[in-house]
Write a protein that holds these residues in place. Structure first.
Motif, short mmCIF file in Angstrom:
data_model
loop_
_atom_site.label_atom_id
_atom_site.label_comp_id
_atom_site.label_asym_id
_atom_site.label_seq_id
_atom_site.Cartn_x
_atom_site.Cartn_y
_atom_site.Cartn_z
N ASP A 75 0.81 -1.22 0.00
CA ASP A 75 0.00 0.00 0.00
C ASP A 75 0.84 1.27 0.00
OD1 ASP A 75 -2.41 -1.43 0.06
OD2 ASP A 75 -2.28 -1.66 2.23
N LEU A 76 2.13 1.15 -0.23
CA LEU A 76 3.02 2.30 -0.09
C LEU A 76 2.64 3.45 -1.01
CD1 LEU A 76 5.55 3.55 1.16
CD2 LEU A 76 6.89 2.43 -0.63
N GLU A 77 2.43 3.17 -2.30
CA GLU A 77 2.15 4.26 -3.23
C GLU A 77 0.80 4.91 -2.94
OE1 GLU A 77 4.42 5.49 -5.17
OE2 GLU A 77 5.72 3.96 -4.27
N LYS A 78 -0.18 4.12 -2.57
CA LYS A 78 -1.49 4.67 -2.22
C LYS A 78 -1.37 5.57 -1.00
CE LYS A 78 -6.18 3.31 -0.88
NZ LYS A 78 -7.09 2.19 -0.60
N ALA A 79 -0.62 5.15 -0.01
CA ALA A 79 -0.45 5.95 1.20
C ALA A 79 0.22 7.28 0.89
CB ALA A 79 0.36 5.17 2.23
N LYS A 80 1.24 7.24 0.05
CA LYS A 80 1.98 8.46 -0.26
C LYS A 80 1.11 9.52 -0.94
CE LYS A 80 6.75 6.75 -0.49
NZ LYS A 80 7.93 6.55 -1.37
N LYS A 81 0.05 9.08 -1.61
CA LYS A 81 -0.85 10.03 -2.26
C LYS A 81 -1.80 10.70 -1.27
CE LYS A 81 -0.86 7.57 -6.69
NZ LYS A 81 -1.69 6.80 -7.67
N THR A 82 -2.03 10.05 -0.12
CA THR A 82 -3.06 10.52 0.81
C THR A 82 -2.49 11.19 2.05
OG1 THR A 82 -4.41 8.66 0.08
CG2 THR A 82 -5.16 9.84 2.04
N THR A 83 -1.41 10.66 2.61
CA THR A 83 -0.92 11.17 3.90
C THR A 83 -0.44 12.61 3.89
OG1 THR A 83 1.27 10.19 3.48
CG2 THR A 83 -0.33 8.86 4.73
N PRO A 84 -0.07 13.23 2.74
CA PRO A 84 0.37 14.63 2.81
C PRO A 84 -0.64 15.59 3.42
CG PRO A 84 1.09 13.69 0.74
CD PRO A 84 0.21 12.65 1.40
N VAL A 85 -1.93 15.22 3.44
CA VAL A 85 -2.91 16.10 4.07
C VAL A 85 -2.68 16.22 5.57
CG1 VAL A 85 -4.66 14.35 4.65
CG2 VAL A 85 -5.38 16.67 4.05
N THR A 86 -1.96 15.26 6.15
CA THR A 86 -1.75 15.25 7.60
C THR A 86 -1.06 16.52 8.07
OG1 THR A 86 -1.46 12.85 7.39
CG2 THR A 86 -0.96 13.84 9.52
N SER A 87 -0.04 16.96 7.37
CA SER A 87 0.67 18.16 7.79
C SER A 87 -0.25 19.38 7.76
CB SER A 87 1.91 18.39 6.92
OG SER A 87 1.55 18.54 5.56
N LYS A 88 -1.09 19.48 6.71
CA LYS A 88 -2.03 20.59 6.63
C LYS A 88 -3.02 20.56 7.80
CE LYS A 88 -1.87 20.52 1.56
NZ LYS A 88 -2.67 20.32 0.32
N LEU A 89 -3.44 19.37 8.17
CA LEU A 89 -4.41 19.24 9.26
C LEU A 89 -3.78 19.58 10.61
CD1 LEU A 89 -6.10 15.99 7.99
CD2 LEU A 89 -7.32 18.11 8.50
N ILE A 90 -2.56 19.11 10.84
CA ILE A 90 -1.89 19.47 12.11
C ILE A 90 -1.75 20.98 12.21
CG2 ILE A 90 0.32 19.37 13.32
CD1 ILE A 90 0.63 16.50 12.40
N GLU A 91 -1.36 21.61 11.14
CA GLU A 91 -1.21 23.07 11.14
C GLU A 91 -2.55 23.76 11.34
OE1 GLU A 91 2.56 22.52 8.09
OE2 GLU A 91 0.71 23.46 7.37
N MET A 92 -3.61 23.26 10.71
CA MET A 92 -4.93 23.87 10.84
C MET A 92 -5.48 23.72 12.25
SD MET A 92 -8.47 22.96 8.83
CE MET A 92 -9.00 21.71 10.00
N TYR A 93 -5.46 22.48 12.78
CA TYR A 93 -5.96 22.26 14.14
C TYR A 93 -5.16 23.08 15.16
CZ TYR A 93 -8.56 18.15 12.37
OH TYR A 93 -9.41 17.30 11.70
N SER A 94 -3.86 23.20 14.93
CA SER A 94 -3.03 23.96 15.86
C SER A 94 -3.39 25.45 15.84
CB SER A 94 -1.54 23.79 15.51
OG SER A 94 -1.13 22.44 15.69
N ARG A 95 -3.76 25.97 14.69
CA ARG A 95 -4.19 27.37 14.62
C ARG A 95 -5.57 27.57 15.23
NH1 ARG A 95 -1.58 27.09 9.50
NH2 ARG A 95 -3.55 26.54 8.51
N LEU A 96 -6.48 26.64 14.99
CA LEU A 96 -7.84 26.78 15.51
C LEU A 96 -7.90 26.58 17.02
CD1 LEU A 96 -9.96 24.87 12.83
CD2 LEU A 96 -9.88 27.34 13.21
N PHE A 97 -7.05 25.71 17.56
CA PHE A 97 -7.16 25.32 18.96
C PHE A 97 -5.86 25.65 19.71
CE2 PHE A 97 -9.88 22.44 16.42
CZ PHE A 97 -11.11 22.92 16.86
N ILE A 98 -5.04 24.68 19.98
CA ILE A 98 -3.72 24.89 20.55
C ILE A 98 -2.74 24.05 19.73
CG2 ILE A 98 -4.61 25.32 22.89
CD1 ILE A 98 -3.59 22.44 23.58
N ASP A 99 -1.45 24.30 19.91
CA ASP A 99 -0.46 23.52 19.18
C ASP A 99 -0.66 22.03 19.44
OD1 ASP A 99 0.69 25.71 18.07
OD2 ASP A 99 2.48 25.69 19.34
#
Length: 641
Positions: free
Chosen positions: A265-289
């Motif tokens: 599943d490596l190639e499939k994962a690599k297409k999807t997981t990049p959203v994680t960094s955007k989400l960590i940054e978004m949740y950290s701005r909306l709430f706390i780090d």
């Protein structure tokens, strides 16, 4: 936690727009209908020992020998703790009777213990008073049983590669390691070390500080230095492909995102997981780090179809952006702050569900309205049910996707609508900074207190209705306008006889000359009526347009109704049973009312000062109204409903 995920969504929508999916959580009763009895809950496992609060675990060191080809666990667990009471002479921990304890020792001294009904009671060498410390080590082994959602399982992937995986929520930790299975005491710090054949690696909580091979045995040592609830301790041992991504917080701090992925599943994962960094940054701005920013976040793939929010490293089965958003959200709500009892699982799952909605709002807006519509449709598909879980012996109830996830998540959206964005996010940030719950356990009351602080108002009625109460409101709302005058009639009935009256503010959206204005009308009684004068005549009127409310709506919007000639406007007020008639450039005349058979029903003198007429004796139906003056005769229709 999303134990299972379906990619079906609404099939017709998926077929029309195949580039994205909106994943919904299968109800746990669907999952438990599977014939495999290992997924059945043992109701006897839910009780917490009455002595749990008398001692506090400060450290667990878990050291295991595992081979994914063999369904077996062998190892030791070190407990360090202090007493919360005077005269503590024994402690009780949890471990399945199907696992054998070979010894419990303090240093080289054997301690007396009993092991019955999945409880291990250990006699201490000396009695402890408050804040005095002690330790012991449990050596054990055996083939773990599996209850609940599969606390310790053996699977294969990528054309036969074996794996051993854990998922302890809610009651499964004791099935694979001796622990204090509790929602009253977080472990202050843990180390997890696994020895396995060198082909395999182990993923776990915290930071990887050793990954070495000696004599064909691989040792993976993970160190986690944050308080953690017992059910969030995990490991997965198998062959992985690995890669690392990074999120960057506003202060420049970079957070590593480790991805341990099945080779197939490596190639499939690599297409999807990049959203994680955007989400960590978004949740950290909306709430706390991100709460564990000094360690890491990551995904360790396992054989489930969904995910489980293990602290600092989610066990992930399916690669979808919404699932990643849901499980990541738990790091704030579920891990950093954990529900203090399974009755209030909404404090975990409802929050993660709503943060998934925020992912759509801020990062995938084309699906934001679809998400809200589908959540509402799911909740109102059945008339009863409360967010508060009545029976915690039943996994179906604890993890009800309709109630603990969808309804609970929408409660947060409604709260946001009722108090406004600024106060809502301020309250969430305050909650995440409240030392009574951070790194610990929360209750609905503690969350409510934080939101009340931000909103500067009592929210008891709201939480009593929506968390403890059954069902939802069923509204009959009618809006009428005659020129700039707007009449709003609100009627509320319960969806089920056990439902409370839901005191809510109702949003009405008015468009005039392209400008949008939102008005909130208080619904504090079964029947409410309001009349306001707008700045200008509306072009259109919408009830709950932005979907701030959860419920069923039977709406009627009559904007300049039944107008046939511009110079004659008739406004019918249902709740007051009266007509209001406006006629520009006229001062007086005669109004005649006919039914559809042409029969004269009523005739009255009209003037600008006497523009309202009672319809108290009119039956429901369509009527013709004629106005006649010295200069003109004009007609239009209206409806009495």
């Amino acid at each position: 936690m999303k134990k299972l995920v379906t990619f079906l969504f609404v099939l017709c929508i998926y077929q029309m727009i195949s580039a994205q999916t909106w994943e919904d959580v299968l109800s746990k009763d669907q999952f438990l209908q599977q014939p495999n009895e290992r997924y059945r809950l043992k109701s006897s496992s839910i009780s917490e020992d009455v002595t749990y609060a008398s001692w506090d675990i400060t450290y667990n060191r878990i050291e295991l020998t595992l081979n994914p080809n063999v369904y077996y666990v062998k190892g030791t667990v070190l407990f360090q703790f202090h007493s919360n009471v005077d005269g503590l002479s024994s402690v009780t921990i949890d471990l399945s009777n199907q696992l054998n304890i070979s010894s419990i020792k303090k240093n080289a001294i054997a301690l007396n213990f009993t092991h019955n009904n999945d409880k291990v009671t250990i006699s201490l060498l000396q009695t402890l008073n408050q804040q005095q410390t002690d330790f012991f080590e449990v050596a054990y082994e055996g083939a773990p049983p599996t209850t609940g959602f599969g606390s310790f399982t053996q699977n294969t992937h990528s054309n036969g590669i074996p794996s051993l995986e854990t998922l302890s929520e809610p009651y499964g930790a004791k099935e694979w390691w001796p622990c204090k299975q509790s929602l009253v005491d977080k472990i202050d710090s843990i180390d997890v070390t696994v020895h396995s054949p060198e082909t395999y690696e182990t993923a776990s909580n915290g930071l990887l500080i050793e990954n070495s091979v000696k004599n064909g045995i691989r040792t993976c040592h993970w160190k986690h230095r944050h308080p953690i609830a017992t059910y969030l301790v995990f490991l997965t041992t198998t062959r992985y492909e690995k890669y690392t991504e990074y999120a960057t917080l506003d202060d420049g701090k970079k957070i590593p995102i480790l991805n341990y992925v099945f080779p197939a599943d490596l190639e499939k994962a690599k297409k999807t997981t990049p959203v994680t960094s955007k989400l960590i940054e978004m949740y950290s701005r909306l709430f706390i780090d991100y709460p564990f920013k000094n360690e890491k976040y990551g995904h360790a793939q396992f054989s489930w179809g969904g995910g489980m929010e293990h602290q600092t490293m989610t066990s992930l089965g399916a690669y979808s952006e919404s699932l990643i958003a849901h499980e990541l959200a738990h790091q704030w709500f579920g891990d950093y702050i954990t529900c203090g009892n399974w009755h209030e699982i909404w404090l975990n799952e409802g929050f993660a569900t709503y943060l998934t909605g925020l992912y759509y709002q801020y990062l995938n807006p084309d699906w934001w309205r679809v998400w809200r519509e589908q959540v509402i449709a799911k909740v109102v598909s059945i008339p009863d049910g409360s967010v508060y879980v009545q029976d915690t012996t039943d996994i179906n109830q604890i993890f009800s996707s309709r109630l603990s996830y969808s309804k609970a998540g929408y409660v947060l959206h409604m709260l946001r609508g009722q108090i406004g964005d600024e106060k809502f996010f301020k309250g969430m940030q305050h909650y995440l900074s409240d030392t009574r719950v951070t790194n610990g356990f929360a209750t609905t009351d503690l969350f409510r207190e934080n939101m009340e602080f931000a909103a500067d108002t009592s929210l008891s009625e709201f939480f009593n209705d929506w968390i403890l109460g059954e069902g939802f409101p069923v509204y009959q709302i009618s809006c009428y306008n005659s020129g700039p005058e707007l009449q709003v009639d609100i009627s509320q009935n319960p969806s089920t006889p056990d439902a409370p009256f839901f005191e809510m503010n109702i949003p009405i959206t008015v468009y005039s000359n392209g400008e949008k204005n939102e008005y909130w009308f208080k619904n504090h009684h079964a029947e409410d009526s309001y009349s306001i004068t707008l700045e200008q005549t509306p072009d259109s009127i919408f009830i709950n347009k932005e979907l701030w409310l959860l419920g069923q709506f039977n709406n009627s919007v009559n904007s300049i109704p039944y107008l046939q000639k511009e110079q004659l406007k008739v406004f019918y007020n249902n709740s007051h049973q009266q007509l209001m008639i406006t006629i520009p450039n006229e001062n007086e005349g005669i109004v005649s009312i006919f039914n559809l058979n042409g029969q004269l029903i009523d005739s009255k003198k009209w003037s600008k000062e006497q523009a309202k007429f009672s319809t108290f004796n009119y039956q429901k139906g369509i009527y013709l109204l004629n106005f006649k003056s010295s200069s003109q005769s004009i007609s239009t229709r209206f409806v009495v409903n």
